[in-house]
Design a protein around this motif. Structure first.
Motif, PDB file in Angstrom:
ATOM      1  N   TYR A  90       1.309  -1.399  -0.154  1.00 27.86           N
ATOM      2  CA  TYR A  90       0.077   0.275   0.194  1.00 27.86           C
ATOM      3  C   TYR A  90       1.275   1.109   0.562  1.00 27.86           C
ATOM      4  O   TYR A  90       1.562   1.302   0.788  1.00 27.86           O
ATOM      5  N   THR A 130       2.270   5.160   1.114  1.00 27.37           N
ATOM      6  CA  THR A 130       2.111   5.970   2.201  1.00 27.37           C
ATOM      7  C   THR A 130       1.023   6.813   2.858  1.00 27.37           C
ATOM      8  O   THR A 130       0.832   6.123   3.667  1.00 27.37           O
ATOM      9  N   ARG A 134      -1.699   4.027   2.834  1.00 29.61           N
ATOM     10  CA  ARG A 134      -0.969   2.216   4.222  1.00 29.61           C
ATOM     11  C   ARG A 134      -1.857   2.296   5.305  1.00 29.61           C
ATOM     12  O   ARG A 134      -1.929   1.482   5.372  1.00 29.61           O
TER      13      ARG A 134
END
Length: 506
Positions: A416, A418, A421
């Motif tokens: 994923y 940032t 995430r």
């Protein structure tokens, strides 16, 4: 990935370039954050001893001749067997007969709280940083955990446990993301798996607490009070410099990285330049845009990765807790049974360290899910009289799931971007909690057909293993930062404009 590509990746990452992939600063943060996994395990598994199976008998009315069923309406109350536990929530609030499912209901409410906490704190952490929501979650966990021990009513007990679970879901997710964002690619597979070991140790120490504390109120208090030490996170835990850079708060990131570089004995004069290489222009859309849940499924590649990752987490939720319940139902001493169930996960977790490093994330997860699924499917064909074989197969499945869970954590943390995430991992973890809420009902299906639970617990991981072939490998790859990075990750094109890594994960 080759060593040359990994070296280029490390050199291009401003965090690693400024403070190294793993040094004294990261070690101090890692060890400090690991401590919160103990209360996570205690709260999540404590229902085993808060609401254990208790024998009871009917107190027959005076002058009655004959024997009444223990749930007969004519009983003048009930007498509980207190030879093992002096007080449980079942004896406290008479959760027996027509109300005997309320103990399981309280645990389902708890798991639902973790589900909500994953999503809520995942979203908060992406918007406001990792440190603040983590500290708030720790405070909520402490206050509500202690308050639960004094609950005078069952439904207040459930509500306080829900709030504790809400906070627990926040601590377990936010802390993991923070760790993943401060260590280098070389250390991810090792430390992400080691990070799960304190949970195993917390699970293993739980029967020790319960052995010496046989009253549920005192046990709940004993498991909650240690969280007071975690309030120190307000002073000890830094904000994620990677998140600060992504949000354009470069001065704050510079201060944290400078302190970290000094502790790691790294030069500090080039930190600002390193940060500028990752930061987006202030007027760019990538700089001002914050990710949301729709970004997980808005584009084709991200949609596939999100679906598969969520299903893998569902596998972890339903199979881990389902298989654990299988092992926990062994006849004998409850304290020994739970200790064995917890101990089984330790070799699997340690083995996961080697597997993720040697095989990568994708093949480790495929192998672990296959092991768990095949073992549980085999149980469906083993006669009930072959108890040793069933225990061996269930233990094998438990080892497989103890590899799958930390691998899924690592995989999700790397796949994923940032900016989403925490939302991505929160959503995946939410799906895992759905699985854990379903697991007890699957186990209970053995009353209709003894072969049904192992078949379900076997087929689901096998499906997860097959779907995982659709995911790219993330071993050694740079963490995707933006939504665009996440969409391009795994495609046969450069991952980003740096041009350092092509076809990441392939």
């Amino acid at each position: 990935m080759t060593e040359d590509v990994m070296k280029k990746t490390m050199e291009s990452d401003p965090i690693q370039k400024s403070i190294s992939g793993f040094g004294k600063w990261q070690f101090m943060v890692f060890v400090t954050v690991c401590l919160l996994k103990f209360p996570v395990a205690w709260h999540q598994m404590s229902i085993i001893f808060l609401s254990p199976k208790i024998d009871y008998s009917c107190i027959q009315p005076e002058g009655f001749n004959g024997t009444l069923d223990k749930c007969d309406a004519r009983c003048n109350g009930h007498e509980f067997d207190r030879s093992v536990f002096t007080e449980t929530i079942s004896t406290q609030w008479n959760l027996i007969c027509s109300q005997n499912q309320l103990g399981d209901t309280s645990q389902m409410i708890f798991m639902f709280g973790i589900l909500i906490g994953n999503v809520l704190f995942g979203s908060l952490a992406d918007k406001f940083g990792r440190r603040g929501p983590l500290v708030i979650a720790v405070l909520i966990q402490l206050v509500t955990g202690v308050a639960t021990a004094f609950a005078p009513w069952f439904w207040l007990f459930c509500f306080l446990r829900f709030l504790t679970a809400l906070a627990t879901g926040g601590t377990m997710l936010t802390s993991f993301v923070l760790i993943m964002e401060i260590i280098g690619v070389k250390w991810r597979e090792l430390l992400s798996v080691i990070y799960q070991i304190p949970f195993n140790l917390g699970h293993l120490t739980l029967p020790v607490f319960a052995y010496f504390i046989r009253d549920w109120r005192y046990l709940q208090l004993a498991l909650s009070i240690p969280s007071v030490l975690l309030i120190s996170y307000y002073w000890l835990i830094p904000e994620s410099p990677r998140w600060l850079i992504t949000m354009g708060r470069l001065d704050e990131a510079t201060k944290i990285l400078t302190k970290a570089a000094e502790m790691n004995k790294m030069p500090t004069d080039g930190i600002s330049k390193n940060i500028d290489s990752l930061a987006k222009p202030k007027d760019s859309e990538a700089h001002v845009k914050k990710g949301n849940m729709m970004d997980l499924v808005r584009t084709p590649n991200m949609r596939i990765k999100t679906f598969v990752m969520c299903f893998d987490w569902f596998v972890c939720g339903i199979a881990f807790f389902g298989v654990a319940q299988y092992v926990g139902q062994l006849s004998g001493n409850i304290f020994i049974n739970v200790a064995i169930s917890a101990a089984i996960t330790l070799p699997g977790t340690v083995l996961g360290i080697y597997c993720t490093k040697a095989w990568g994330r994708r093949y480790t997860l495929i192998a672990a899910n296959t092991l768990a699924g095949a073992s549980m499917l085999a149980i469906a064909f083993v006669p009930k009289t072959y108890s040793t074989t069933i225990v061996t197969l269930a233990s094998s499945a438990m080892i497989g799931m103890s590899i799958s869970f930390p691998t899924s954590y690592l995989y999700a943390g790397e796949i994923y971007p940032t900016v989403v995430r925490n939302i991505g991992m929160g959503t995946s973890s939410m799906i895992a909690r759905v699985g854990s809420m379903i697991a007890p009902f699957v186990v209970g299906a053995d009353k209709a057909a003894p072969w049904l639970p192992p078949v379900i617990f076997g087929i689901v991981p096998i499906i997860g293993a097959l779907l995982t072939f659709l995911l790219p490998e993330t071993k050694g790859a740079p963490l995707p930062e933006t939504i665009e990075d996440g969409e391009n990750f795994g495609k046969k094109i450069p991952v980003d404009t740096k041009g350092d890594v092509e076809a990441a994960g392939q």
